[in-house]
Design a protein around this motif. Structure first.
Motif: not given
Length: 811
Positions: A131-132, A148-154
């Motif tokens: 998801q983006t 990735k699930r509830d983790n956001e990679d900015f």
């Protein structure tokens, strides 16, 4: 010993029973996008004729702090989605009856302040995983992240555009996301999933379009369906990021200059796969590492600051086998260069880092959910140079050979939330240096109702030396309930003594067989004074695998709570039985036994919506029956001077008394001593935002640490882990005391002058000192620090984004 052999069938039995349950997630909303011929003007003012005929996504429901309540009648949200052959367009109508309370703090790209914002989640594979998220704040700040699930990679960054506007009815967003920024499977008809959301800061409320049941599974499992997108073709996804940079460096009356030029590029190999490459990379403006005085048995690790190694690397991090700082790290033979000196020789050059020549990564996912990733990097040969003062001759010693690093990943996703993965990492070095290969099999499976999760890993390492090799194995199994207020989980972690992934990965310890458990209770709707809270109990039993020895047991509890006024607080308590430490002695099969210890910690974090907010933490660890204790304290106020100007100050203090720690490794003895240690860290972060595309940033850090050993309390380690007094002679060469002080200051001007393009003017000032003067207090050490030569560095870097379609249209 028998437990670990019974563990796998036990997990499989539980999983077969629980995963047979047929719980279904709630029905998903469906929105049909509208094809348009002419694109709207992206200005945030939703008066384009095309928006009038497009249906609305409405009836948003509360995600936080409540659970599924309809949105307030005073704050309705409506969203319209359209598309052309080139891009997808989003118009968001975010009504608000109190215009003055809409929070509009300015920030730069990928920095979300305490502001109102709208987000658009897009999953072009509808698989519950890839998801983006695209953010736009009420002040017009843009942010994008891989989820990735509830983790956001900015660290994820693509080129897209959005604008906002305000009037007496609320605020409005207009977005353009070109297909060049997305990866999607081929086919005449696309079936994507999406989530729409809105955060209202002054109410502390978040609403979403498709209901998310927080008590079951992960939020990414609850996307609605986006249909109607048909007959679109992925564009020629070819873009270039050429850069030029120049710098002037001054230290100790010596000035040097440098000029660099290079390029990154992205190429869409197919509808779903992308090639990223960096040619002649330049990492001169990456952030300073937060170096500390390290007296422990393990290397100090740092976060990755180089954009190429953080963007689009989610596939390569499977199994935690990729620690990107290995690429360009300190040469393998750096420390041995000193020992390799011949008589009358001095070292005139010994590089501390390895130059990266080039790197590329290919990644993507097929329509069937198969993710494929390939990564490759090549680093340059490094040499130490020696000068013979008697003969005048020079010679060289290779400290790091020419090396190739690569990773290959296959990740099959299924059932919109589960996956099975294979990963292989490989390091090949020129000459008689060690090579390495690691393979891993991973699975992460939810049952149909997302109420239980079963995950595992099996990893094998192989190190090849010139005349021998070494093979190791590690595994992990975990089972967890992921539904309801009451949750629990158990896991087992194993590694034999020869497991080693440190050529491209990171593992501090091996030869273990550990069992872990945890249980928790949480709420999903406000109750009493709380918007949310979570109470957790946990424990573990740690063992050495060979020989089979119990090391320690840990038991603890933690609490997290947030009030309705956004005041967060919590803490934890922990008790550990006596611990056999096989790593502090730095000698194979030797251990020191530390006594039982009890620790407690508490923290607070006040409401960031206020002009002044505070974060603070206090912890204490006491080794029972021993004088050894450790105190930690941190205090960090933040000041929002205006919507454009923010300052954050941080102070951290650590004091450790009478710790028994390693001093020296002698041929027949391991020497320990009793040390006192203090550390103080001061840092300041400041940002003044002229606009959302121009800012002046300040970053300052001063870290001081002092270790002082008692010269009358040295001892040697016995085979049973106990210590006996030892007359260890201390001189200048082997004095274990240390005084460490580092000062770093960055002042930069950043200007994003076009989509994907930026200019950064950076001034740096740095000073470093380490000596044996452990008796110096903090201010005395700082005064001594400023007697050292300071480094002044001024650099300018310009990156310009060029897209093939734009170039082609001009040609």
């Amino acid at each position: 010993m028998l437990c670990k052999y019974l563990l796998l069938p036990f997990f499989l039995l539980i999983t077969g029973f629980l995963f047979g349950q047929q719980n279904e997630l709630p029905q998903k909303k469906i929105y049909t996008a509208t094809r348009i011929e002419d694109k709207p003007q992206i200005d945030g003012i939703l008066d384009d004729e095309i928006w009038k005929a497009i249906p609305e996504a409405r009836n948003f429901v509360m995600y936080e702090p409540g659970d599924g309540k309809p949105s307030r009648s005073t704050h309705p949200s409506q969203v319209k989605i359209a598309y052309t052959d080139e891009a997808i367009y989003v118009a968001a109508y975010l009504y608000d009856n109190e215009l003055s309370k809409i929070r509009r703090e300015f920030a730069q790209r990928d920095n979300l302040p305490t502001a109102d914002y709208f987000f658009f989640d897009l999953n072009t594979y509808n698989d519950g995983e890839n998801q983006t998220r695209f953010y736009v704040t009420a002040a017009g700040t843009l942010a994008d992240a891989k989820m990735k699930r509830d983790n956001e990679d900015f660290a994820f960054n693509v080129v897209w555009e959005a604008r906002v506007s305000l009037n007496e009815k609320g605020w409005f967003v207009e977005m353009e996301i070109p297909y060049s920024a997305l990866r999607f499977p081929g086919g005449e008809e696309q079936l994507w999933s999406m989530q729409l959301g809105r955060h209202i800061s002054h109410l502390n409320e978040t609403y979403v379009w498709n209901y998310i049941d927080k008590s079951i599974g992960e939020s990414t499992h609850y996307n609605g369906i986006l249909e109607g997108i048909e007959n679109i073709d992925a564009p020629v996804r070819l873009s270039f990021y050429p850069y030029v940079s120049g710098e002037v460096d001054y230290i100790d009356d010596e000035t040097t200059t440098a000029f660099n030029a290079g390029m990154d590029l992205k190429y869409g190999i197919s509808d779903a796969f992308t090639l990223d490459a960096t040619l002649i990379p330049d990492f001169g403006q990456t952030a300073y590492d937060e170096v500390e005085l390290n007296l422990g048995p393990f290397e100090q690790t740092f976060g990755e600051n180089r954009a190429f190694f953080t963007e689009g690397t989610e596939l390569f991090t499977k199994g935690d086998l990729f620690y990107s700082r290995r690429i360009g790290d300190t040469p393998l033979g750096f420390n041995n260069a000193q020992d390799s000196r011949l008589e009358n020789e001095e070292i005139i050059e010994n590089p501390e880092t390895t130059n990266l020549l080039n790197a590329l990564k290919i990644s993507g996912r097929t329509k069937s959910g198969l993710g494929i990733g390939f990564f490759n990097a090549i680093t340059e040969r490094q040499k130490a140079r020696y000068y013979n003062k008697t003969t005048g001759e020079q010679r060289e010693l290779v400290t790091e050979p020419l090396a190739n690093y690569n990773i290959f990943v296959l990740d099959q996703q299924f059932d919109q939330k589960s996956s099975v993965s294979l990963i292989n990492t490989n390091v090949i070095r020129e000459g008689k240096f060690r090579d390495a290969n690691v393979s891993g099999f991973l699975f992460d499976v939810y049952n149909r109702g997302s109420s239980f999760n079963f995950s595992g890993e099996a990893k094998m390492s192989r190190i090849n030396y010139a005349e021998s090799n070494k093979t190791g194995f590690a595994s992990q199994l975990a089972f967890a309930r992921t539904k309801g207020k009451f949750r629990y989980g158990i896991s087992h972690e194993f590694a034999n003594k020869t497991y080693d992934i440190n050529d491209l990965g990171l593992n501090f310890i091996s030869n273990y067989s550990n069992f872990n458990w945890e249980t928790s209770y949480r709420i999903f709707e406000p109750h009493g004074i709380f918007n949310e809270y979570n109470i957790q109990f946990y424990g573990d039993h740690q063992r050495r695998y060979d020989p089979d020895i119990a090391l320690t047991n840990n038991f603890g509890s933690s609490f997290f709570g947030m009030t309705r006024e956004r005041f967060a607080f919590g803490g934890n308590v922990n008790y550990s039985t006596p611990f056999k430490d096989f790593f502090e002695p730095r000698r194979n099969n030797s251990f020191i036994e530390y006594p039982e210890n009890a620790a407690a910690e508490a923290w607070i974090s006040s409401d960031y919506r206020k002009r002044i907010a505070i974060d603070s933490r206090l912890g204490y660890n006491k080794y029972l029956g021993s004088p050894h204790g450790e105190l930690n304290f941190s205090f960090s106020p933040r000041f929002r001077v205006s919507n454009r100007f923010m300052l954050i100050y941080s102070f951290e203090f650590m004091e450790e008394n009478e710790r028994v720690s390693f001093v020296a490794l002698l041929p027949k003895n391991v020497i320990f001593g009793t040390r006192d240690m203090k550390s103080i860290e001061n840092s300041l972060q400041g940002s003044y935002n002229f606009t959302n595309r121009q800012a002046l940033n300040l970053s300052f850090r001063n870290f001081w640490s002092s270790a002082n050993f008692a010269y009358d309390s040295f001892s040697r380690l016995q085979d049973n882990g106990e210590l006996v007094s030892y007359n260890y002679k201390v001189d200048e060469a082997n004095d274990p005391d240390a005084n460490f002080n580092v000062w770093n200051l960055d002042l930069s001007y950043q200007w994003r002058f076009a989509p994907g393009s930026e200019m950064i003017l950076l001034y740096r000032n740095s000073i470093f000192n380490v000596d044996k003067q452990s008796e110096l207090a903090y201010f005395e050490s700082v005064e001594n620090l400023f007697k050292q030569p300071a480094r002044h560095n001024l650099s300018l870097r310009i990156v310009y984004y060029l897209d093939y379609s734009s170039i082609n249209s001009i040609i």
